[in-house]
Design an enzyme around this catalytic site. Structure first.
Site, PDB file in Angstrom:
ATOM      1  N   TYR A  24     -16.787   2.086   7.237  1.00  0.00           N
ATOM      2  CA  TYR A  24     -15.059   2.390   7.039  1.00  0.00           C
ATOM      3  C   TYR A  24     -14.566   2.694   8.379  1.00  0.00           C
ATOM      4  CZ  TYR A  24     -10.358   4.021   6.506  1.00  0.00           C
ATOM      5  OH  TYR A  24      -8.947   4.550   6.443  1.00  0.00           O
TER       6      TYR A  24
ATOM      7  N   LEU B  22       1.453   3.607   2.381  1.00  0.00           N
ATOM      8  CA  LEU B  22       2.039   3.830   3.519  1.00  0.00           C
ATOM      9  C   LEU B  22       3.168   2.509   3.620  1.00  0.00           C
ATOM     10  CD1 LEU B  22       2.807   5.413   6.272  1.00  0.00           C
ATOM     11  CD2 LEU B  22       1.068   4.064   7.328  1.00  0.00           C
TER      12      LEU B  22
ATOM     13  N   LYS C 286     -12.593   0.860  11.800  1.00  0.00           N
ATOM     14  CA  LYS C 286     -11.314   1.336  12.164  1.00  0.00           C
ATOM     15  C   LYS C 286     -11.224   1.522  13.528  1.00  0.00           C
ATOM     16  CE  LYS C 286      -7.966   2.248   9.825  1.00  0.00           C
ATOM     17  NZ  LYS C 286      -7.018   1.420   9.646  1.00  0.00           N
TER      18      LYS C 286
ATOM     19  N   GLY D 170       0.692  -1.360   0.109  1.00  0.00           N
ATOM     20  CA  GLY D 170      -0.067   0.008  -0.087  1.00  0.00           C
ATOM     21  C   GLY D 170       0.885   1.192  -0.022  1.00  0.00           C
TER      22      GLY D 170
HETATM   23  N1  LIG Z   1      -5.584   6.681   2.277  1.00  0.00           N
HETATM   24  C1  LIG Z   1      -5.908   7.547   3.240  1.00  0.00           C
HETATM   25  O1  LIG Z   1      -6.111   8.516   2.813  1.00  0.00           O
HETATM   26  C2  LIG Z   1      -5.817   7.469   4.847  1.00  0.00           C
HETATM   27  C3  LIG Z   1      -6.479   8.386   5.435  1.00  0.00           C
HETATM   28  C4  LIG Z   1      -6.249   8.298   6.986  1.00  0.00           C
HETATM   29  C5  LIG Z   1      -6.124   6.926   7.451  1.00  0.00           C
HETATM   30  N2  LIG Z   1      -5.569   5.859   6.576  1.00  0.00           N
HETATM   31  C6  LIG Z   1      -5.038   4.671   7.179  1.00  0.00           C
HETATM   32  O2  LIG Z   1      -3.523   4.553   6.837  1.00  0.00           O
HETATM   33  C7  LIG Z   1      -3.169   3.249   6.731  1.00  0.00           C
HETATM   34  C8  LIG Z   1      -2.426   3.116   5.376  1.00  0.00           C
HETATM   35  O3  LIG Z   1      -3.413   3.549   4.315  1.00  0.00           O
HETATM   36  P1  LIG Z   1      -2.947   3.226   2.867  1.00  0.00           P
HETATM   37  O4  LIG Z   1      -3.293   4.553   2.135  1.00  0.00           O
HETATM   38  O5  LIG Z   1      -1.452   2.925   2.742  1.00  0.00           O
HETATM   39  O6  LIG Z   1      -3.877   2.042   2.287  1.00  0.00           O
HETATM   40  P2  LIG Z   1      -3.533   1.082   1.047  1.00  0.00           P
HETATM   41  O7  LIG Z   1      -2.674   1.851  -0.087  1.00  0.00           O
HETATM   42  O8  LIG Z   1      -5.222   0.608   0.830  1.00  0.00           O
HETATM   43  O9  LIG Z   1      -2.962  -0.091   1.675  1.00  0.00           O
HETATM   44  C9  LIG Z   1      -3.311  -1.191   2.261  1.00  0.00           C
HETATM   45  C10 LIG Z   1      -2.687  -2.242   1.939  1.00  0.00           C
HETATM   46  O10 LIG Z   1      -2.938  -3.476   2.864  1.00  0.00           O
HETATM   47  C11 LIG Z   1      -3.241  -4.425   2.004  1.00  0.00           C
HETATM   48  N3  LIG Z   1      -4.052  -5.467   2.466  1.00  0.00           N
HETATM   49  C12 LIG Z   1      -5.597  -5.406   2.383  1.00  0.00           C
HETATM   50  N4  LIG Z   1      -6.065  -6.606   3.107  1.00  0.00           N
HETATM   51  C13 LIG Z   1      -5.146  -7.223   3.541  1.00  0.00           C
HETATM   52  C14 LIG Z   1      -5.008  -8.450   4.644  1.00  0.00           C
HETATM   53  N5  LIG Z   1      -5.930  -8.953   4.727  1.00  0.00           N
HETATM   54  N6  LIG Z   1      -3.784  -8.665   4.855  1.00  0.00           N
HETATM   55  C15 LIG Z   1      -2.638  -8.160   4.624  1.00  0.00           C
HETATM   56  N7  LIG Z   1      -2.816  -6.727   3.838  1.00  0.00           N
HETATM   57  C16 LIG Z   1      -3.707  -6.504   3.359  1.00  0.00           C
HETATM   58  C17 LIG Z   1      -3.936  -4.010   0.828  1.00  0.00           C
HETATM   59  O11 LIG Z   1      -3.566  -4.853  -0.449  1.00  0.00           O
HETATM   60  P3  LIG Z   1      -4.654  -4.626  -1.555  1.00  0.00           P
HETATM   61  O12 LIG Z   1      -4.614  -3.587  -2.447  1.00  0.00           O
HETATM   62  O13 LIG Z   1      -4.432  -6.004  -2.500  1.00  0.00           O
HETATM   63  O14 LIG Z   1      -6.179  -4.937  -1.153  1.00  0.00           O
HETATM   64  C18 LIG Z   1      -2.657  -2.898   0.494  1.00  0.00           C
HETATM   65  O15 LIG Z   1      -1.642  -3.270  -0.150  1.00  0.00           O
HETATM   66  C19 LIG Z   1      -4.535   2.339   6.930  1.00  0.00           C
HETATM   67  O16 LIG Z   1      -4.641   1.874   8.042  1.00  0.00           O
HETATM   68  C20 LIG Z   1      -5.629   3.502   6.373  1.00  0.00           C
HETATM   69  O17 LIG Z   1      -6.934   3.263   7.229  1.00  0.00           O
HETATM   70  C21 LIG Z   1      -5.523   5.998   5.177  1.00  0.00           C
END
Ligand SMILES: NC(=O)c1ccc[n+]([C@@H]2O[C@H](COP(=O)([O-])OP(=O)(O)OC[C@H]3O[C@@H](n4cnc5c(N)ncnc54)[C@H](OP(=O)(O)O)[C@@H]3O)[C@@H](O)[C@H]2O)c1
Length: 286
Positions: free
Chosen positions: A131, A17, A135, A15
């Site tokens: 969502y 992060l 969380k 992902g």
């Molecule tokens: N993006 C935002 O704007 C935002 C804002 C506030 C907080 N956050 C939090 O920040 C964190 C990182 O976000 P991000 O944007 O980096 O998320 P992301 O790009 O969606 O990355 C999440 C990763 O987790 C993987 N994943 C999904 N299901 C899984 C499982 N069962 N076991 C292991 N890995 C799994 C996903 O794979 P797939 O892609 O194959 O599903 C993806 O590679 C998250 O906790 C999110 O809730 C994000």
């Protein structure tokens, strides 16, 4: 005798992060990183998580894995809950058994309250989407199981990796003459490599357990953010500010995401970059 390197497991490492952690790996030669995503370690699989921890015995687990499709979650509640609630629970149980510190990423969406106030970690929570609920439930699972945890609530994550608002605006601004962008949701963007760097810097000072907010400094709207992206990239596209009510989405978004970062700054003596400084760095890298 050579000092034993700390083993740092990063889940969800494909992902945005997770990839930010990967990009910082060369700067932290004292850490032994193990990067996994769902194919190597599915955090919803209790047995697999437990076995993985038994074999690898990490000192720290950074959980960057999540279900992040906010709108889709309204129709995929169970899948979303299994990744965002059961996943952190499985990691907390495994950390407890292995004496591992869990650093978990959460979201500003858990607050969704308090009009124009600045949100501290003690502000009331009021998640409004599936969502956001999942969380918050993930946070609660961790807190109930494991003392040695750090939960970081972040907002508006973007980076040169994966899909995010910055990349979407650049793409749309090249395709269209005019774009409408929401101007009544206020918060702070977070450059994912800033967050990843902060986590790696504070990791060894991690007896300050608890919940922390983290985003870049400065409060703006999505419209302000888009305006700066267009300006820096020198794109010819005019932006029109609109209200949230003019852009309905299946999952509601918080109007107020003004996170106070006082607690994390004081606990770990860190400096947080201003949002526009980090945006410039990201745009140079895209
Ligand atoms: N993006 C935002 O704007 C935002 C804002 C506030 C907080 N956050 C939090 O920040 C964190 C990182 O976000 P991000 O944007 O980096 O998320 P992301 O790009 O969606 O990355 C999440 C990763 O987790 C993987 N994943 C999904 N299901 C899984 C499982 N069962 N076991 C292991 N890995 C799994 C996903 O794979 P797939 O892609 O194959 O599903 C993806 O590679 C998250 O906790 C999110 O809730 C994000």
């Amino acid at each position: 005798m050579q000092k034993k390197k700390l083993i740092i497991l990063v889940t969800g490492s494909n992902g945005q992060l997770g990839r930010s952690f990967k990009s910082l790996q060369p700067d932290f030669p004292d850490y032994d990183f193990i990067f996994t995503d769902v194919d190597e370690l599915d955090i919803t699989d209790h047995k697999a998580v437990s076995e993985f921890f038994r074999v690898v015995n990490p000192d720290f687990c950074i959980n960057a894995a999540a279900y992040t499709a906010v709108d889709k979650a309204e129709t995929e509640k169970e899948l979303c809950a299994s990744i965002n609630k059961t996943g952190p629970k499985n990691l907390a149980l495994a950390c407890q058994k292995s004496d591992c510190i869990l650093i978990h990423i959460s979201t500003d969406y858990v607050y969704d309250c308090c009009d124009n106030e600045i949100l501290s970690e003690n502000s009331p929570v009021s998640p409004k989407s599936w969502y956001a609920i999942s969380k918050l439930e993930g946070e609660r699972e961790i807190i109930n199981i494991l003392k040695n945890h750090i939960i970081i609530r972040t907002s508006w994550l973007y980076s040169e990796f994966g899909h995010n608002f910055v990349k979407t605006i650049i793409r749309l601004a090249k395709e269209r003459k005019e774009l409408k962008v929401v101007n009544d949701q206020i918060g702070s963007p977070t450059y994912a490599p800033d967050l990843a760097l902060t986590i790696l810097n504070i990791i060894n000072n991690s007896c300050n357990f608890g919940i922390y907010n983290y985003s870049n400094e400065g409060f703006i709207s999505w419209y302000d953010f888009a305006t700066e992206i267009i300006k820096i990239k020198n794109l010819e596209c005019s932006l029109m500010p609109i209200n949230t009510s003019d852009y309905p989405t299946p999952a509601p978004r918080p109007k107020n995401s003004r996170l106070s970062k006082e607690k994390i700054i004081n606990a770990f003596h860190i400096a947080i970059p201003q949002w526009f400084e980090s945006l410039k760095i990201c745009l140079e890298r895209i």
